[in-house]
Structure formats: structure tokens, C-alpha cells
Scaffold this motif. Structure first.
Motif, PDB file in Angstrom:
ATOM      1  N   THR A  72      14.396 110.155  56.973  1.00 39.01           N
ATOM      2  CA  THR A  72      14.520 108.786  57.497  1.00 39.01           C
ATOM      3  C   THR A  72      15.917 108.548  58.071  1.00 39.01           C
ATOM      4  O   THR A  72      16.073 107.926  59.130  1.00 39.01           O
ATOM      5  N   VAL A  73      16.953 109.064  57.382  1.00 40.87           N
ATOM      6  CA  VAL A  73      18.324 108.903  57.887  1.00 40.87           C
ATOM      7  C   VAL A  73      18.489 109.689  59.188  1.00 40.87           C
ATOM      8  O   VAL A  73      19.096 109.209  60.153  1.00 40.87           O
ATOM      9  N   LYS A  74      17.934 110.913  59.235  1.00 35.63           N
ATOM     10  CA  LYS A  74      18.032 111.727  60.458  1.00 35.63           C
ATOM     11  C   LYS A  74      17.332 111.043  61.614  1.00 35.63           C
ATOM     12  O   LYS A  74      17.754 111.129  62.769  1.00 35.63           O
ATOM     13  N   LYS A  91      34.983 109.365  64.761  1.00 35.47           N
ATOM     14  CA  LYS A  91      34.075 110.159  63.929  1.00 35.47           C
ATOM     15  C   LYS A  91      33.382 109.239  62.923  1.00 35.47           C
ATOM     16  O   LYS A  91      33.976 108.286  62.420  1.00 35.47           O
ATOM     17  N   VAL A  92      32.117 109.545  62.638  1.00 41.97           N
ATOM     18  CA  VAL A  92      31.363 108.871  61.577  1.00 41.97           C
ATOM     19  C   VAL A  92      30.768 109.962  60.683  1.00 41.97           C
ATOM     20  O   VAL A  92      30.102 110.872  61.171  1.00 41.97           O
ATOM     21  N   LYS A  93      31.049 109.845  59.374  1.00 44.18           N
ATOM     22  CA  LYS A  93      30.550 110.856  58.429  1.00 44.18           C
ATOM     23  C   LYS A  93      29.426 110.242  57.602  1.00 44.18           C
ATOM     24  O   LYS A  93      29.574 109.160  57.042  1.00 44.18           O
ATOM     25  N   ILE A  94      28.285 110.946  57.550  1.00 46.29           N
ATOM     26  CA  ILE A  94      27.122 110.463  56.790  1.00 46.29           C
ATOM     27  C   ILE A  94      26.831 111.479  55.682  1.00 46.29           C
ATOM     28  O   ILE A  94      26.630 112.667  55.962  1.00 46.29           O
ATOM     29  N   ARG A  95      26.802 110.970  54.455  1.00 44.44           N
ATOM     30  CA  ARG A  95      26.555 111.850  53.306  1.00 44.44           C
ATOM     31  C   ARG A  95      25.338 111.332  52.537  1.00 44.44           C
ATOM     32  O   ARG A  95      25.234 110.133  52.245  1.00 44.44           O
ATOM     33  N   VAL A  96      24.387 112.205  52.225  1.00 42.59           N
ATOM     34  CA  VAL A  96      23.192 111.844  51.460  1.00 42.59           C
ATOM     35  C   VAL A  96      23.112 112.786  50.246  1.00 42.59           C
ATOM     36  O   VAL A  96      23.109 114.012  50.418  1.00 42.59           O
ATOM     37  N   TYR A  97      23.052 112.200  49.050  1.00 44.26           N
ATOM     38  CA  TYR A  97      22.963 113.041  47.846  1.00 44.26           C
ATOM     39  C   TYR A  97      22.299 112.249  46.727  1.00 44.26           C
ATOM     40  O   TYR A  97      22.048 111.038  46.842  1.00 44.26           O
ATOM     41  N   LYS A  98      22.001 112.946  45.613  1.00 40.90           N
ATOM     42  CA  LYS A  98      21.349 112.331  44.459  1.00 40.90           C
ATOM     43  C   LYS A  98      22.364 112.242  43.318  1.00 40.90           C
ATOM     44  O   LYS A  98      23.085 113.193  43.017  1.00 40.90           O
ATOM     45  N   ASP A  99      22.399 111.065  42.692  1.00 44.06           N
ATOM     46  CA  ASP A  99      23.305 110.854  41.559  1.00 44.06           C
ATOM     47  C   ASP A  99      22.473 110.261  40.399  1.00 44.06           C
ATOM     48  O   ASP A  99      22.102 109.082  40.433  1.00 44.06           O
ATOM     49  N   LYS A 100      22.177 111.122  39.393  1.00 45.75           N
ATOM     50  CA  LYS A 100      21.358 110.710  38.249  1.00 45.75           C
ATOM     51  C   LYS A 100      19.998 110.209  38.740  1.00 45.75           C
ATOM     52  O   LYS A 100      19.226 110.970  39.284  1.00 45.75           O
ATOM     53  N   ILE A 103      29.338 112.706  65.045  1.00 49.82           N
ATOM     54  CA  ILE A 103      28.602 112.404  63.809  1.00 49.82           C
ATOM     55  C   ILE A 103      28.646 113.632  62.915  1.00 49.82           C
ATOM     56  O   ILE A 103      28.148 114.692  63.292  1.00 49.82           O
ATOM     57  N   GLU A 104      29.282 113.484  61.761  1.00 48.55           N
ATOM     58  CA  GLU A 104      29.374 114.593  60.797  1.00 48.55           C
ATOM     59  C   GLU A 104      28.363 114.346  59.679  1.00 48.55           C
ATOM     60  O   GLU A 104      28.397 113.315  59.023  1.00 48.55           O
ATOM     61  N   LYS A 105      27.439 115.296  59.491  1.00 52.59           N
ATOM     62  CA  LYS A 105      26.341 115.115  58.532  1.00 52.59           C
ATOM     63  C   LYS A 105      26.513 116.028  57.316  1.00 52.59           C
ATOM     64  O   LYS A 105      26.842 117.206  57.477  1.00 52.59           O
ATOM     65  N   ASP A 106      26.329 115.428  56.149  1.00 48.46           N
ATOM     66  CA  ASP A 106      26.405 116.188  54.892  1.00 48.46           C
ATOM     67  C   ASP A 106      25.200 115.776  54.045  1.00 48.46           C
ATOM     68  O   ASP A 106      25.249 114.798  53.307  1.00 48.46           O
ATOM     69  N   PHE A 107      24.088 116.498  54.197  1.00 49.32           N
ATOM     70  CA  PHE A 107      22.836 116.121  53.549  1.00 49.32           C
ATOM     71  C   PHE A 107      22.550 117.051  52.359  1.00 49.32           C
ATOM     72  O   PHE A 107      22.842 118.253  52.401  1.00 49.32           O
ATOM     73  N   SER A 108      21.974 116.466  51.349  1.00 49.81           N
ATOM     74  CA  SER A 108      21.549 117.244  50.185  1.00 49.81           C
ATOM     75  C   SER A 108      20.473 118.229  50.608  1.00 49.81           C
ATOM     76  O   SER A 108      19.589 117.907  51.403  1.00 49.81           O
ATOM     77  N   LYS A 109      20.558 119.467  50.129  1.00 44.92           N
ATOM     78  CA  LYS A 109      19.544 120.468  50.440  1.00 44.92           C
ATOM     79  C   LYS A 109      18.202 120.118  49.799  1.00 44.92           C
ATOM     80  O   LYS A 109      17.148 120.547  50.243  1.00 44.92           O
ATOM     81  N   GLU A 110      18.250 119.321  48.759  1.00 41.38           N
ATOM     82  CA  GLU A 110      17.039 118.917  48.048  1.00 41.38           C
ATOM     83  C   GLU A 110      16.397 117.721  48.747  1.00 41.38           C
ATOM     84  O   GLU A 110      17.096 116.798  49.187  1.00 41.38           O
ATOM     85  N   ASP A 111      15.069 117.743  48.893  1.00 40.05           N
ATOM     86  CA  ASP A 111      14.366 116.601  49.471  1.00 40.05           C
ATOM     87  C   ASP A 111      14.349 115.452  48.457  1.00 40.05           C
ATOM     88  O   ASP A 111      13.810 115.576  47.358  1.00 40.05           O
ATOM     89  N   ILE A 157      19.643 108.522  62.988  1.00 38.78           N
ATOM     90  CA  ILE A 157      20.720 109.198  63.740  1.00 38.78           C
ATOM     91  C   ILE A 157      20.208 109.624  65.112  1.00 38.78           C
ATOM     92  O   ILE A 157      20.886 109.460  66.129  1.00 38.78           O
ATOM     93  N   TYR A 158      18.987 110.162  65.132  1.00 39.14           N
ATOM     94  CA  TYR A 158      18.427 110.626  66.411  1.00 39.14           C
ATOM     95  C   TYR A 158      18.334 109.489  67.430  1.00 39.14           C
ATOM     96  O   TYR A 158      18.624 109.656  68.607  1.00 39.14           O
ATOM     97  N   LEU A 159      17.951 108.280  66.927  1.00 42.95           N
ATOM     98  CA  LEU A 159      17.765 107.153  67.844  1.00 42.95           C
ATOM     99  C   LEU A 159      19.071 106.681  68.459  1.00 42.95           C
ATOM    100  O   LEU A 159      19.077 106.122  69.546  1.00 42.95           O
ATOM    101  N   ILE A 160      20.182 106.894  67.795  1.00 42.08           N
ATOM    102  CA  ILE A 160      21.462 106.370  68.306  1.00 42.08           C
ATOM    103  C   ILE A 160      22.400 107.475  68.749  1.00 42.08           C
ATOM    104  O   ILE A 160      23.468 107.232  69.279  1.00 42.08           O
TER     105      ILE A 160
END
Length: 864
Positions: free
Chosen positions: A713-715, A774-783, A732-740, A718-721
């Protein structure tokens, strides 16, 4: 107004609330149509002029690039031609080395020399006799050349028909002449023993200069130290020829020069003077003859210079057929030759070849520049004595002038590049060949731009072994305009096409404008008629409604009066179920106070319940309005993104259409070309269609909550803009969790929240003109939560507005550039729809938004 009847008031009210707005709407529609007409007129005109300019600029650029490439290709071709001629000259000279070494190794006698002389013959190309046409003021042949009749130029096989072209050979007159003017054997004292000669039949003592060719050779002094196998090679030796006229030798020019029309007494110059006096020269080759390791004599070969001239005089560097029987220097396209010092040794104009004076045995005066000539005349010295110590290639420039006194008085116009200071190409040729190579340059000479080449003649025998230029170099000059004549013709055709298309476009625009005007007039007539009809209908309806309502009210007033007169048993007749009927029914129930009290209480409860429901509905509508405003704002951004996404395929589509049109106009539009163009068009339109589907799917509202993958959903957001970011050089710097990571909620609304934050970051970076944005986007899981962090480097949010940014309608942008609801809706979506949290903090780089969404939400929950 107090004295007016209710009926009149109702009619007046209907007119105010129906007719006036209708007239206002009609007026607004009328004004809108007029403005639309003006807009179409102005925008169509601007589009016409803009398209015309774009097409014109594109055509001019294409022609300019074509001319540049043609010039470069032609330059390389003529450089290569110069190189090949120079190589062939060198090869021919090396064959002379082989001849003389062969003679020096065999037993010589008169019969051997005779046989050798007869065998050594070679074909040369000669032209027919020319006569002077006084009417046309030019030289012509008495008999036209018989040429091969041109045959059909079409290929016999279809596979070969593309650009099929061939050139028939010219039937040129060729004759065989001896390679050598003279073959001699003389003893070590210079006494000729055996001899075959066109120059002098008698046996001479060549140790004396007066017995040499044109009294100009001093080779006997230079050959004494020759060892076996070594060869002496002389300069080009020949008597110089003169002229008092440069260019075509005509009677008019002779008259202006105050000389007799005697072209035969002036230097030969190809088509400019085909009956002129020829330069007759030789190149002397000498090698010693040994018997039992003792030098007993010398073999000498006098190469006929005509064979050297053939290598350049018979070349036409730009004609379709590169071989010619006579050169025409007046058109600027010819080849010529120089020795290693820069003296001319071959030229279509024989009077340009450096020669010798048989009276003195010295080189004749070369053509000087005006500044050098003044110094020479003032010196009172012999020309060779003066030039002996004079600087060579002295500040050569086109600004300098030739010494015309030489041409007028003496006719000495031999070209020695060392002193031809009004011709800077001389220094250019010497520079090109200084290391034994070849090259070219373009120079403005004789009122035209000329390509001028120079290629070293790689012959390194005798004294030429000490020069990197070898024997000398070959030069070719060619009129640059002839290189791109085809491109200029194409340009003329394209301009004609452009003019035709411009006229057609103008006619089409005029036709469209007429159609639009007709449509607007028709629309105005329709609006006027519709408005009049609707006004009449409204008035009729107002009369009917006023009559109906006033009659009902009169009945109620009658009942009220009776009730006030204590006629409590009076009841109104209920004639309808509308509001008036309800009023009549309410009046009837007033008789019973208890029932009236209960009914009143119930009505009050129902009324309160209805108001509560209305307030809730109002609040929901307000929230939906905000969501709609937010989506409309996002749509504005997306339209920009679509424009960026479509720019490249639209440009490509435009080029495909232009290619089809051009192919059609040029007659190259066939099935294969059409199929290729349609395939390209389908690929481009499919890409554009996919872009629209992507944006359309983004704005589809979610009916129910669902599980969705947050990375995807985040990607998507990003694609639209992303194209807008690239257009504004924002990384756009992307740092996405490898886990879905899956969450529960409304995917499109969540994607819109991300898009709102990215859009604000982009605006802040552009507004603050941040370098290396630059805009950095980070997606991860915390607990038990999914975290999305969006951080920019726009230097952060000031403290005084940081607490207000999530409030509705709060914005720091200029009026008309922001709604102030983006972040408010983002907060609403995250907290209300997703059950999450959103916060913002300033970092060392800028603002960092953190979205926290719970991972585990009970399945099956319906969306509100």
C-alpha cells in the motif's frame, strides 16, 4: 406588505425563489458560454501558433543535424580520398625505385635501354580539343562525348529496390605514353654513354648544369657519394608557365587586362583555358652502377611529370563519377599536390606549379603576398637571394592581399606555400602533415566555404627519407555547399509541406470555430427558450399552489373563529394527507385536552429524536465533505502526476504521427511502415491506459474493512507521486521490512494518508529550495504494531505551528495553494478508521511523521 393577501404573497414568494434563481442561472450560463467561446478562440489560436512553431523548430533542427552529419561524413570521405591518392602516388614512385635498381643490376647497352624505354608505358586520360564560344563566353568541345545511355534505374528484384542506385562508367579517351622522358647511362665523369630521350637526342656531359633539363639540374654534384642500392631523387623540374588572367580565359577578361586574346601563350588551366601552355616537367632518379664492387657509372631515369599530374587532375572529389578527363578549378572542387617543402607540383592550373627559368636555371619568382612583395621590391635583390633568409609562413591570414603586380606585369603566379601569406590554408596543410599523417579543415576561400584536406605522400627515398612528409602531400578542396545540397533540397520540400499543412490547419481551425459559433448560438437559443418556458410553468404552478393553500388556510381560519365562539363541537373536514391536512387534524384533536397533551408530548419526543438524528447526519455529511475535499485535493496532485507520467508517451505518440505524416508525404507509407507505427501506438496507449487504471483504482472508496499488506500500500502511494518527485529532483529513499506486514482497515484511505504526508514533504522541499532534496520512508514492525516513518530534510516545522498542523483548515501555504484538511484527514483516517496513532517530531534533518497501526484487529468488523 402587511395589506397584501397571502395569495399574492405566495405568488411573489414563488417568483422570488424560482424565477429569480432561474434567471440568474440563465445569465451565468450565458456569461459562461461567452467566456468559453473566448477561451476556445484564444486557446485554439495559441495552440495553432505553438504547434506551428514546434513543427518548424523540429524540422529546422532535423535539417541542421542532417547537414552537420553530412558535412562530417563528407569530410571523412574526402580525407580518405586524399589519403588513397597520396598512397597511390607513393606506390607509383616506389615502382620507379624498382625500375632503376633493376637497370643498375643488369649489363647495360643501347639496345637494353631502348627495350626498357619501350616497355615502360602507361595509360593517361586526355580530353578532346576545345574551342572558344564567343556568344557564351566559354570553352566547349566540338564533339559531344558519347556516353552510355542511362538505363532503367529500378532494381529487377524487389528485395534490392530500396535506395537502388548505380553509375555507368564514362567513356574517356585514354592513350599510352612512355613513363620516362629520358633513360640514360653515364660514366663517373658525367659523360653520357647510352641514352633514350625525348628531351635531347645527343649524348651530353651532364656534369655541366647547362646540359641538364631546363638548365636547372645540379644532381651530378649530389650523386658522387651514392653507394650501391642508394637512389637520388630530385625535385619536380620544369620550365614555369605564366598567365595574366586568373580564372576562365575569356575575350572580355583579356580586353580588361589589355592583352591579346592568345590563350595558347598563357598557362594551361583545365576548363578555364584548355588550349593553354602545358607545364612539362620531370622527376630525376639516379643510382650508381657497380662492376666487381667498383663504381663505373650511373643510371638516370627522368620520370615524365604528366604521370604524377594524372593522379590529381583526373579526380573529381564531389561528382557522382569520380573520374574526369579535364578539371574545372572555377567550381572549387579539385585535387592538387605539393612537395615536402610546400611548393606546388601538380595543379589543374599549370601556371600554379613551381617552375624554373631556363635562362638562369633558378626557381622563378613565386606569387607573393602584397606585404612581402613590397619588401622584396625595396630590397633591389634577386628574388631567390631575397627569399633565402626571409621568414617562411609569416603570419598567414585571409586579411592579407596577393601581389597583383606579378599577375599583371610578369604573369608569375607559381604557388610556393612558404610565401603565399594571403592563403592561411598553406600553414594548415603543413600542420596536418607535420607528422606524416592526414586531415582537413574548412576555410572561407574565394567567397565560398571550402573543405581543404592534406594527406602525406609516404615515399621516403633519397632526400625524402629525412622528411616526415615524405615526397610531399596531396590536397583536395571541395565546395562545402555541395555536401549538403540534398539536405537543403529536403529542407525546401519540408518548408513547402509545412506551409501547406499550416494552411490546412488554419482552414480546419476556421471551420471548427464556425461550428463552435453555431453550437454556441444554438445553445443560447435553447437556454432562452427553456428559461421562458420554465418561467411560464413556474408562474402557472405558483397560481395553482397559491389558490390551493389560500383556500385551505381560509377553512382553518373559519374553524378557528367558530372555536373562539365556543363552538367546540365544530370539526374541520380533512380533505388531504399533506401538511394542511395534518393541521386540520390537529385542530380537530384540540377538543380533547388530555389527548392533546399526550399527543403534544409524543410529538415533542419524536421531534427531539428527529433533531438528534439530523445532527448525527449533519456531522456525518460534514465528515464526508472533508473526505471528499481531501480526495479532490489529492486528485489535483494526481492530475499533475498523470501529466508527468503521460509526457513521455505523448511525445512519442506525437513523433509516431509526424513520422506517418512525413512518410505519407514522401510516398514511403506502406503496410510494413503502418503496422510498425500502429504497434508503437498500441504500446504507448496501453501504457497510458494502465496509468489511468492505477490512479482510478486509488480513488475507489473502500466499502468494507479488509486485511491488506502495508508494504504494498505504501509503495502504491509512492508510485502515484514518484514522477512528480523526479520532476522536482527529489530523491525517495525506501527502507522496507523484508517481512510482509498485514494490518486491518481501509487500504485506499491508508494509502491516501501516506500520499498526503508525501505531498506536504514535497511542497516544503520545493518552497524552501532545499538542495539534494530527499524523503526517507521506513516501514517496519515493532511488537504488535506496524510502523511507517516519513522523514524529509526540509529543516523541520516551527514550534509555533507544530501543535496546529493536524487541525482542520489550518495551512501555511498561500491562499489557493492549500486546503488545510490533508493532515487533518490523515489523522482522522489513522485514528478513527485504522485505530492507530500519528505524531510528528523534528529531527536533525527535518520533520519526521510516525504512523503506528495495530497489527491484530478482530476479523469481520464492518466499516462504519
Amino acid at each position: 406588505m402587511k395589506n397584501l393577501s397571502i395569495k399574492f404573497k405566495l405568488i411573489l414568494l414563488f417568483i422570488l425563489i424560482k424565477v429569480v434563481p432561474l434567471l440568474l442561472i440563465s445569465y451565468i450560463a450565458f456569461i459562461g458560454i461567452i467566456k468559453l467561446d473566448k477561451y476556445f478562440s484564444s486557446s485554439t489560436k495559441e495552440l495553432f501558433l505553438e504547434n506551428k512553431q514546434i513543427i518548424s523548430n523540429t524540422a529546422n533542427k532535423a535539417i541542421s543535424d542532417s547537414i552537420e552529419m553530412l558535412d562530417k561524413k563528407s569530410q571523412q570521405s574526402i580525407e580518405r580520398l586524399s589519403f588513397e591518392i597520396a598512397k597511390n602516388v607513393a606506390s607509383f614512385l616506389y615502382q620507379r625505385d624498382e625500375d632503376i635498381l633493376f637497370l643498375s643490376d643488369i649489363k647495360l647497352n643501347q639496345e637494353v635501354l631502348n627495350d626498357f624505354y619501350k616497355i615502360k608505358q602507361r595509360e593517361i586520360i586526355v580530353h578532346e580539343k576545345y574551342y572558344y564560344n564567343e556568344k557564351k563566353q566559354r570553352w566547349e568541345t566540338k564533339k559531344e562525348k558519347e556516353r552510355i545511355k542511362p538505363q532503367e534505374r529500378k532494381a529487377q528484384l524487389k528485395d534490392n529496390e530500396k535506395e537502388f542506385n548505380y553509375t555507368d562508367p564514362l567513356e574517356l579517351k585514354r592513350v599510352k605514353i612512355p613513363i620516362y622522358k629520358e633513360v640514360t647511362y653515364f660514366d663517373i665523369n658525367g659523360k653520357e654513354i647510352y641514352k633514350v630521350s625525348q628531351i635531347e637526342k645527343k649524348l651530353l656531359d651532364i656534369s655541366q648544369k647547362k646540359n641538364t633539363y631546363v638548365n636547372s639540374e645540379d644532381y651530378f654534384k649530389k650523386i658522387k657519394d651514392l653507394k650501391k642500392g642508394q637512389i637520388y631523387v630530385s625535385n619536380v623540374i620544369g620550365q614555369s608557365v605564366k598567365t595574366n588572367i586568373i580564372g576562365t580565359f575569356t575575350k572580355n577578361k583579356a580586353k580588361k587586362a589589355n592583352i591579346a586574346f592568345e590563350p595558347q601563350n598563357h598557362g594551361y588551366a583545365g576548363k578555364e583555358n584548355p588550349n593553354g601552355k602545358r607545364f612539362e616537367g620531370i622527376i630525376r632518379f639516379v643510382t650508381p652502377v657497380y662492376k666487381k664492387d667498383k663504381k663505373v657509372g650511373y643510371v638516370s631515369l627522368a620520370l615524365d611529370h604528366e604521370h604524377i599530374m594524372q593522379f590529381t587532375d583526373t579526380v573529381n572529389p564531389v561528382d557522382k563519377n569520380p573520374i574526369q578527363d579535364i578539371a574545372d578549378a572555377s567550381v572549387g572542387n579539385y585535387a592538387f599536390m605539393w612537395d615536402y617543402k610546400g611548393r606546388n607540383i601538380s595543379h589543374p592550373r599549370d601556371y600554379s606549379i613551381v617552375g624554373y627559368d631556363p635562362k638562369t636555371g633558378e626557381q622563378t619568382m613565386p606569387w607573393l603576398s602584397e606585404d612581402v612583395a613590397k619588401k622584396y621590391y625595396a630590397s633591389k635583390k634577386d628574388i631567390n637571394e631575397f627569399l633565402k633568409d626571409y621568414p617562411k609562413f609569416e603570419e598567414q591570414s585571409l586579411k592579407k592581399k596577393p601581389n597583383m603586380r606579378q599577375l599583371i606585369e610578369d604573369g608569375n603566379v607559381n604557388i610556393d606555400c612558404r610565401y603565399l601569406n594571403f592563403a592561411p590554408q598553406c600553414q594548415g596543410w603543413m600542420q596536418l602533415t607535420q607528422n606524416g599523417g592526414y586531415g582537413s579543415f574548412i576555410i572561407y576561400w574565394s567567397n565560398i566555404w571550402k573543405l581543404s584536406t592534406a594527406a602525406t605522400i609516404p615515399y621516403y627515398t633519397g632526400k625524402y627519407a629525412n622528411s616526415k612528409r615524405g615526397f610531399g602531400f596531396v590536397s583536395i578542396t571541395a565546395n562545402v555547399d555541395e555536401f549538403h545540397a540534398a539536405a537543403n533540397k529536403t529542407k525546401e520540400k519540408i518548408n513547402v509541406i509545412l506551409d501547406s499543412q499550416t494552411k490546412n490547419m488554419h482552414k480546419s481551425l476556421e471551420k471548427n470555430r464556425n461550428e463552435i459559433e453555431k453550437f454556441i448560438i444554438q445553445m443560447l437559443n435553447d437556454i432562452t427558450i427553456s428559461t421562458v418556458v420554465m418561467i411560464v410553468l413556474v408562474i402557472i404552478i405558483a397560481l395553482l399552489m397559491s389558490n390551493y393553500i389560500s383556500k385551505k388556510i381560509e377553512n382553518i381560519l373559519l374553524g378557528t373563529r367558530k372555536f373562539s365562539n365556543n363552538e367546540f363541537d365544530y370539526r374541520l373536514k380533512i380533505t388531504s394527507n399533506d401538511e394542511i391536512g395534518q393541521l386540520e387534524n390537529s385542530f380537530n384533536e384540540m377538543a380533547n385536552k388530555i389527548e392533546l397533551l399526550v399527543k403534544t408530548q409524543n410529538d415533542l419526543n419524536r421531534s427531539l429524536e428527529q433533531k438528534v438524528k439530523e445532527e448525527i447526519d449533519k456531522q456525518r455529511k460534514q465528515e464526508q465533505l472533508l473526505i471528499q475535499q481531501s480526495k479532490l485535493a489529492a486528485m489535483g496532485e494526481m492530475i499533475g502526476n498523470i501529466a508527468h507520467q503521460w509526457r513521455q508517451p505523448l511525445n512519442a505518440l506525437g513523433l509516431v504521427m509526424q513520422n506517418i505524416q512525413f512518410a505519407y508525404n514522401m510516398g514511403d507509407l506502406d503496410d510494413k511502415f503502418m503496422e510498425k507505427s500502429i504497434n508503437k501506438t498500441n504500446i504507448l496507449t496501453s501504457s497510458m491506459s494502465k496509468t489511468i487504471d492505477d490512479f482510478r483504482n486509488f480513488f475507489k472508496p473502500n466499502k468494507t474493512k479488509e486485511y491488506f499488506k502495508i508494504n504494498k500500500t505504501v509503495k502504491k502511494a509512492i508510485y502515484l507521486i514518484e514522477s512528480t518527485f523526479e520532476h522536482n529532483y527529489i530523491e525517495i529513499e525506501k527502507d522496507f521490512s523484508k517481512e510482509d506486514i498485514e494490518v486491518y482497515g481501509f487500504a485506499n484511505e491508508f494509502s491516501q494518508s501516506i500520499l498526503n504526508i508525501l505531498s506536504n514533504a514535497k511542497d516544503a522541499l520545493i518552497e524552501k529550495k532545499v538542495e539534494d532534496a530527499k524523503v526517507k520512508i521506513r516501514v517496519y514492525k515493532d511488537k504488535n504494531s506496524a510502523i511507517v516513518q516519513i522523514e524529509d530534510n526540509a529543516k523541520g516545522i516551527s514550534k509555533d505551528i507544530k501543535e496546529k498542523i493536524f487541525e482542520p483548515y489550518f495551512t501555511t501555504k498561500e491562499e489557493g495553494k492549500g486546503t488545510g484538511i490533508g493532515l487533518y484527514m490523515t489523522k482522522t483516517i489513522i485514528e478513527n478508521s485504522m485505530g492507530g496513532e500519528i505524531s510528528v517530531e523534528n529531527t536533525d534533518l527535518g520533520a519526521c511523521f510516525t504512523i503506528c497501526v495495530p497489527l491484530m484487529i478482530k476479523k469481520g468488523i464492518e466499516s462504519e
